[in-house]
Motif scaffolding. Structure first.
Motif, PDB file in Angstrom:
ATOM      1  N   LYS A   1       0.850  -1.174   0.000  1.00  0.00           N
ATOM      2  CA  LYS A   1       0.000   0.000   0.000  1.00  0.00           C
ATOM      3  C   LYS A   1       0.899   1.242   0.000  1.00  0.00           C
ATOM      4  N   LEU A   2       0.632   2.166  -0.912  1.00  0.00           N
ATOM      5  CA  LEU A   2       1.425   3.387  -0.980  1.00  0.00           C
ATOM      6  C   LEU A   2       0.827   4.480  -0.107  1.00  0.00           C
ATOM      7  N   PRO A   3       1.683   5.233   0.565  1.00  0.00           N
ATOM      8  CA  PRO A   3       1.163   6.390   1.305  1.00  0.00           C
ATOM      9  C   PRO A   3       0.548   7.394   0.326  1.00  0.00           C
ATOM     10  N   SER A   4      -0.501   8.077   0.736  1.00  0.00           N
ATOM     11  CA  SER A   4      -1.220   8.992  -0.159  1.00  0.00           C
ATOM     12  C   SER A   4      -0.335  10.104  -0.706  1.00  0.00           C
ATOM     13  N   GLU A   5       0.701  10.517   0.020  1.00  0.00           N
ATOM     14  CA  GLU A   5       1.571  11.585  -0.478  1.00  0.00           C
ATOM     15  C   GLU A   5       2.458  11.132  -1.647  1.00  0.00           C
ATOM     16  N   ARG A   6       2.486   9.818  -1.920  1.00  0.00           N
ATOM     17  CA  ARG A   6       3.272   9.309  -3.044  1.00  0.00           C
ATOM     18  C   ARG A   6       2.428   9.051  -4.279  1.00  0.00           C
ATOM     19  N   VAL A   7       1.139   9.325  -4.202  1.00  0.00           N
ATOM     20  CA  VAL A   7       0.234   9.121  -5.326  1.00  0.00           C
ATOM     21  C   VAL A   7      -0.387  10.465  -5.692  1.00  0.00           C
ATOM     22  N   HIS A   8      -0.267  10.834  -6.958  1.00  0.00           N
ATOM     23  CA  HIS A   8      -0.806  12.113  -7.421  1.00  0.00           C
ATOM     24  C   HIS A   8      -1.713  11.852  -8.623  1.00  0.00           C
ATOM     25  N   VAL A   9      -2.910  12.355  -8.581  1.00  0.00           N
ATOM     26  CA  VAL A   9      -3.855  12.212  -9.677  1.00  0.00           C
ATOM     27  C   VAL A   9      -4.168  13.607 -10.199  1.00  0.00           C
ATOM     28  N   LEU A  10      -3.979  13.771 -11.478  1.00  0.00           N
ATOM     29  CA  LEU A  10      -4.226  15.064 -12.095  1.00  0.00           C
ATOM     30  C   LEU A  10      -5.071  14.850 -13.338  1.00  0.00           C
ATOM     31  N   ASN A  11      -6.251  15.370 -13.348  1.00  0.00           N
ATOM     32  CA  ASN A  11      -7.130  15.185 -14.498  1.00  0.00           C
ATOM     33  C   ASN A  11      -6.914  16.289 -15.523  1.00  0.00           C
ATOM     34  N   ALA A  12      -6.867  15.879 -16.779  1.00  0.00           N
ATOM     35  CA  ALA A  12      -6.800  16.827 -17.890  1.00  0.00           C
ATOM     36  C   ALA A  12      -7.925  16.469 -18.842  1.00  0.00           C
ATOM     37  N   ARG A  13      -8.738  17.449 -19.196  1.00  0.00           N
ATOM     38  CA  ARG A  13      -9.875  17.187 -20.072  1.00  0.00           C
ATOM     39  C   ARG A  13      -9.457  16.959 -21.516  1.00  0.00           C
ATOM     40  N   SER A  14      -8.362  17.586 -21.930  1.00  0.00           N
ATOM     41  CA  SER A  14      -7.869  17.428 -23.298  1.00  0.00           C
ATOM     42  C   SER A  14      -6.464  18.016 -23.374  1.00  0.00           C
ATOM     43  N   ILE A  15      -5.866  17.929 -24.549  1.00  0.00           N
ATOM     44  CA  ILE A  15      -4.532  18.519 -24.723  1.00  0.00           C
ATOM     45  C   ILE A  15      -4.594  20.040 -24.754  1.00  0.00           C
ATOM     46  N   PHE A  16      -5.791  20.582 -24.781  1.00  0.00           N
ATOM     47  CA  PHE A  16      -5.972  22.035 -24.795  1.00  0.00           C
ATOM     48  C   PHE A  16      -6.397  22.593 -23.433  1.00  0.00           C
ATOM     49  N   ASP A  17      -6.355  21.767 -22.408  1.00  0.00           N
ATOM     50  CA  ASP A  17      -6.764  22.157 -21.063  1.00  0.00           C
ATOM     51  C   ASP A  17      -5.631  22.925 -20.382  1.00  0.00           C
ATOM     52  N   VAL A  18      -5.658  24.245 -20.498  1.00  0.00           N
ATOM     53  CA  VAL A  18      -4.586  25.103 -19.985  1.00  0.00           C
ATOM     54  C   VAL A  18      -4.444  24.960 -18.474  1.00  0.00           C
ATOM     55  N   LYS A  19      -5.555  24.867 -17.762  1.00  0.00           N
ATOM     56  CA  LYS A  19      -5.493  24.721 -16.302  1.00  0.00           C
ATOM     57  C   LYS A  19      -4.783  23.426 -15.911  1.00  0.00           C
ATOM     58  N   ALA A  20      -4.965  22.379 -16.704  1.00  0.00           N
ATOM     59  CA  ALA A  20      -4.281  21.110 -16.414  1.00  0.00           C
ATOM     60  C   ALA A  20      -2.771  21.256 -16.579  1.00  0.00           C
ATOM     61  N   TYR A  21      -2.331  22.011 -17.576  1.00  0.00           N
ATOM     62  CA  TYR A  21      -0.892  22.249 -17.743  1.00  0.00           C
ATOM     63  C   TYR A  21      -0.322  23.009 -16.547  1.00  0.00           C
ATOM     64  N   VAL A  22      -1.066  23.991 -16.044  1.00  0.00           N
ATOM     65  CA  VAL A  22      -0.607  24.757 -14.880  1.00  0.00           C
ATOM     66  C   VAL A  22      -0.490  23.839 -13.669  1.00  0.00           C
ATOM     67  N   ARG A  23      -1.522  23.001 -13.446  1.00  0.00           N
ATOM     68  CA  ARG A  23      -1.468  22.054 -12.319  1.00  0.00           C
ATOM     69  C   ARG A  23      -0.323  21.057 -12.490  1.00  0.00           C
ATOM     70  N   ALA A  24      -0.129  20.571 -13.719  1.00  0.00           N
ATOM     71  CA  ALA A  24       0.945  19.599 -13.977  1.00  0.00           C
ATOM     72  C   ALA A  24       2.322  20.237 -13.784  1.00  0.00           C
ATOM     73  N   ARG A  25       2.475  21.462 -14.234  1.00  0.00           N
ATOM     74  CA  ARG A  25       3.765  22.144 -14.054  1.00  0.00           C
ATOM     75  C   ARG A  25       4.073  22.310 -12.572  1.00  0.00           C
ATOM     76  N   THR A  26       3.077  22.670 -11.784  1.00  0.00           N
ATOM     77  CA  THR A  26       3.266  22.811 -10.341  1.00  0.00           C
ATOM     78  C   THR A  26       3.648  21.470  -9.726  1.00  0.00           C
ATOM     79  N   LEU A  27       2.961  20.413 -10.138  1.00  0.00           N
ATOM     80  CA  LEU A  27       3.268  19.082  -9.625  1.00  0.00           C
ATOM     81  C   LEU A  27       4.691  18.664  -9.987  1.00  0.00           C
ATOM     82  N   ILE A  28       5.090  18.922 -11.213  1.00  0.00           N
ATOM     83  CA  ILE A  28       6.452  18.552 -11.646  1.00  0.00           C
ATOM     84  C   ILE A  28       7.503  19.298 -10.837  1.00  0.00           C
ATOM     85  N   ARG A  29       7.260  20.550 -10.573  1.00  0.00           N
ATOM     86  CA  ARG A  29       8.210  21.323  -9.758  1.00  0.00           C
ATOM     87  C   ARG A  29       8.265  20.792  -8.328  1.00  0.00           C
ATOM     88  N   THR A  30       7.145  20.260  -7.839  1.00  0.00           N
ATOM     89  CA  THR A  30       7.087  19.732  -6.474  1.00  0.00           C
ATOM     90  C   THR A  30       7.780  18.378  -6.357  1.00  0.00           C
TER      91      THR A  30
END
Length: 180
Positions: A1-30
């Motif tokens: 079982k993985l601790p919840s802090e090691r699992v990240h779920v990020l939904n993107a509606r499409s390749i044009f979902d600008v908000k998803a890119y912002v969330r993903a960029r933040t996650l990658i930096r983290t």
């Protein structure tokens, strides 16, 4: 079982979902990943665009489909953004050739990694009703599925193995001949 802090779920509606890119960029930096792996059309396009925001990781993309069924928009994105992939894994030589047919510049990044089924060397005796191991392959009988390699490989597995192929296609006769 993985601790919840090691699992990240990020939904993107499409390749044009600008908000998803912002969330993903933040996650990658983290999380600061060393490798980013994506598979198939939308995910590959998304990951390639995302790679412009951070060059600290290696991007590995996977192709499993032949070019004839890939929508034109993803073919164009492969040509324009494919250079962002460090490596491109294809599931067969035919898939790699279909990618190279419209994006020849990606050929040198392509590596074939066949999908496979692991057959353990020592199997529990209760798994099989006999000492014979029966393999079943289901798929179209054409060059892209490369059943010829499977037919040629079975004799090397030993006498215990039996192969059945289910499918239809242009190579049925030549596969039957090869099997004989």
């Amino acid at each position: 079982k993985l601790p919840s802090e090691r699992v990240h779920v990020l939904n993107a509606r499409s390749i044009f979902d600008v908000k998803a890119y912002v969330r993903a960029r933040t996650l990658i930096r983290t999380i600061n990943p060393d490798i980013v792996y994506s598979t198939l059309n939308e995910a590959n396009a998304f990951a390639r665009v995302l790679s412009f925001f951070s060059s600290r990781y290696r991007l590995v993309t996977r192709e499993a489909n032949m070019a004839d069924i890939k929508p034109l928009v993803y073919k164009i994105l492969d040509i324009v953004l494919g250079f962002r992939s460090s490596s491109i894994i294809v599931v067969s030589k035919a898939v790699g050739e279909s990618l190279s047919a419209y994006a020849p510049i990606l050929r040198e990044r392509t590596r074939v990694l066949y999908n496979s089924v692991l057959v353990p060397e020592h199997m529990p005796t209760h798994t099989f009703s006999t000492t014979e191991i029966r393999l079943l392959s289901v798929g179209s009988l054409d060059a892209k599925k490369d059943h010829q390699t499977l037919v040629r490989a079975v004799p090397y597995l030993g006498e215990r193995f039996r192969l059945t192929i289910i499918g239809k296609g242009a190579l049925r006769g030549s596969l039957e001949h090869l099997a004989q």
